[in-house]
Design an enzyme around this catalytic site. Structure first.
Site, PDB file in Angstrom:
ATOM      1  N   ASP A   6      46.889 146.700 -21.491  1.00 46.42           N
ATOM      2  CA  ASP A   6      48.270 146.347 -21.165  1.00 46.42           C
ATOM      3  C   ASP A   6      49.222 147.344 -21.805  1.00 46.42           C
ATOM      4  OD1 ASP A   6      47.358 144.196 -19.701  1.00 46.42           O
ATOM      5  OD2 ASP A   6      47.541 142.788 -21.366  1.00 46.42           O
ATOM      6  N   LYS A  28      39.897 145.875 -19.005  1.00 48.17           N
ATOM      7  CA  LYS A  28      40.641 145.104 -18.010  1.00 48.17           C
ATOM      8  C   LYS A  28      41.926 145.812 -17.619  1.00 48.17           C
ATOM      9  CE  LYS A  28      42.979 141.209 -18.909  1.00 48.17           C
ATOM     10  NZ  LYS A  28      44.278 141.286 -18.149  1.00 48.17           N
ATOM     11  N   LYS A  84      44.692 138.923  -9.685  1.00 47.31           N
ATOM     12  CA  LYS A  84      45.095 137.537  -9.388  1.00 47.31           C
ATOM     13  C   LYS A  84      45.566 137.369  -7.942  1.00 47.31           C
ATOM     14  CE  LYS A  84      46.304 136.278 -14.155  1.00 47.31           C
ATOM     15  NZ  LYS A  84      46.125 137.557 -14.857  1.00 47.31           N
ATOM     16  N   THR A  91      44.339 137.533   4.359  1.00 46.69           N
ATOM     17  CA  THR A  91      44.999 138.579   3.568  1.00 46.69           C
ATOM     18  C   THR A  91      44.224 138.877   2.293  1.00 46.69           C
ATOM     19  OG1 THR A  91      47.153 137.950   4.454  1.00 46.69           O
ATOM     20  CG2 THR A  91      47.146 139.199   2.398  1.00 46.69           C
ATOM     21  N   ARG A 228      47.074 142.122 -26.703  1.00 44.54           N
ATOM     22  CA  ARG A 228      48.092 142.586 -27.646  1.00 44.54           C
ATOM     23  C   ARG A 228      47.604 142.778 -29.076  1.00 44.54           C
ATOM     24  NH1 ARG A 228      52.692 138.679 -25.255  1.00 44.54           N
ATOM     25  NH2 ARG A 228      50.767 137.657 -24.533  1.00 44.54           N
TER      26      ARG A 228
END
Length: 247
Positions: A6, A28, A84, A91, A228
């Site tokens: 992240d 990830k 997600k 779709t 984090r």
């Protein structure tokens, strides 16, 4: 363990991946990084990971020749696309066919999209482990009630996990607090992925349902996701190693 990359851009992600890859099983990629850098970031990360493993094998082979160690296992570090997906089945199937070309180990879809949507994702990418996201770890009972979900977070997670697994999902994403209940519901063949992992005594940030690495493993988690606490560390590699050993 998986480390959530992240960070704001590709170069930062590649540096972080290089630092943590020797210590973890999965990297990830979340929405922010994927939207900014596109599919190319997945290829770049794979190059960093495989290059690092080649270097590790060469280094340890040199040590072996000197009689000072054993050869490296060269275990593959998997890539996890945390996208997600949540849309109508057609779709989602189209999206899965596109991302399957990147050969990720896991891709997330929202279990709340329903059985037909999860099945569409599974059928569109049979070589990818579809991981069904149950209830985001930032949500508590009050937030769930406000969007129409009745029952405790554990009840909602368990129901969504059962629907997704029955539709073919091979992995379930839940908080570590629900891992034991989900394991009892879906059995031992499903991979339980748990974000919301924090060291004992650390701040939860915006996570409502957290646990320590030891607590998560004892509850039945297979893959712990840490973001984090590692990303913000001055030494991400050392921080990842601490989490792997339970902090």
């Amino acid at each position: 363990m998986a480390v959530a990359l992240d960070v704001p851009d590709g170069p930062s992600a590649l540096r972080l991946a290089e630092a943590v890859a020797p210590h973890v099983a999965v990297l990830k990629v979340g929405l922010g990084l994927f939207y900014r850098e596109g599919p190319g970031i997945v290829t770049a990360l794979r190059d960093v990971v495989t290059g690092g493993l080649r270097d590790a094998v060469v280094d340890e082979q040199v040590v072996d020749e000197q009689g000072d160690g054993s050869s490296a296992g060269g275990d593959h570090v998997g890539l996890f696309l945390d996208l997600k997906l949540h849309d109508i089945p057609n779709t989602v199937a189209a999206g899965m066919r596109s991302v399957a070309r990147l050969e990720p180990r896991y891709v997330t879809v929202h279990a709340a999209g329903g059985a037909a949507m999860v099945r569409a994702a599974v059928d569109a990418a049979p070589d990818v482990e579809i991981a069904a996201v149950t209830v985001l770890t930032s949500l508590g009972s009050a937030e769930l009630a406000s969007v129409g979900f009745g029952g405790t977070p554990s009840d909602v997670v368990r129901r969504l996990a059962a629907v997704a697994v029955a539709a073919g999902a091979r992995a379930v994403v839940c908080s570590p607090r629900e891992a034991a209940a989900v394991r009892a519901e879906v059995g031992s063949d499903v991979t339980l992925i748990t974000p919301g992992i924090r060291a004992a005594g650390s701040r939860p940030d915006d996570q409502a349902r957290t646990a320590t690495p030891t607590e998560a493993v004892e509850a039945g988690s297979d893959l712990l996701v840490v973001g984090r606490p590692i990303v913000a560390s001055s030494d991400p590699g050392a921080a990842a190693a601490r989490f792997v050993t339970g902090c």
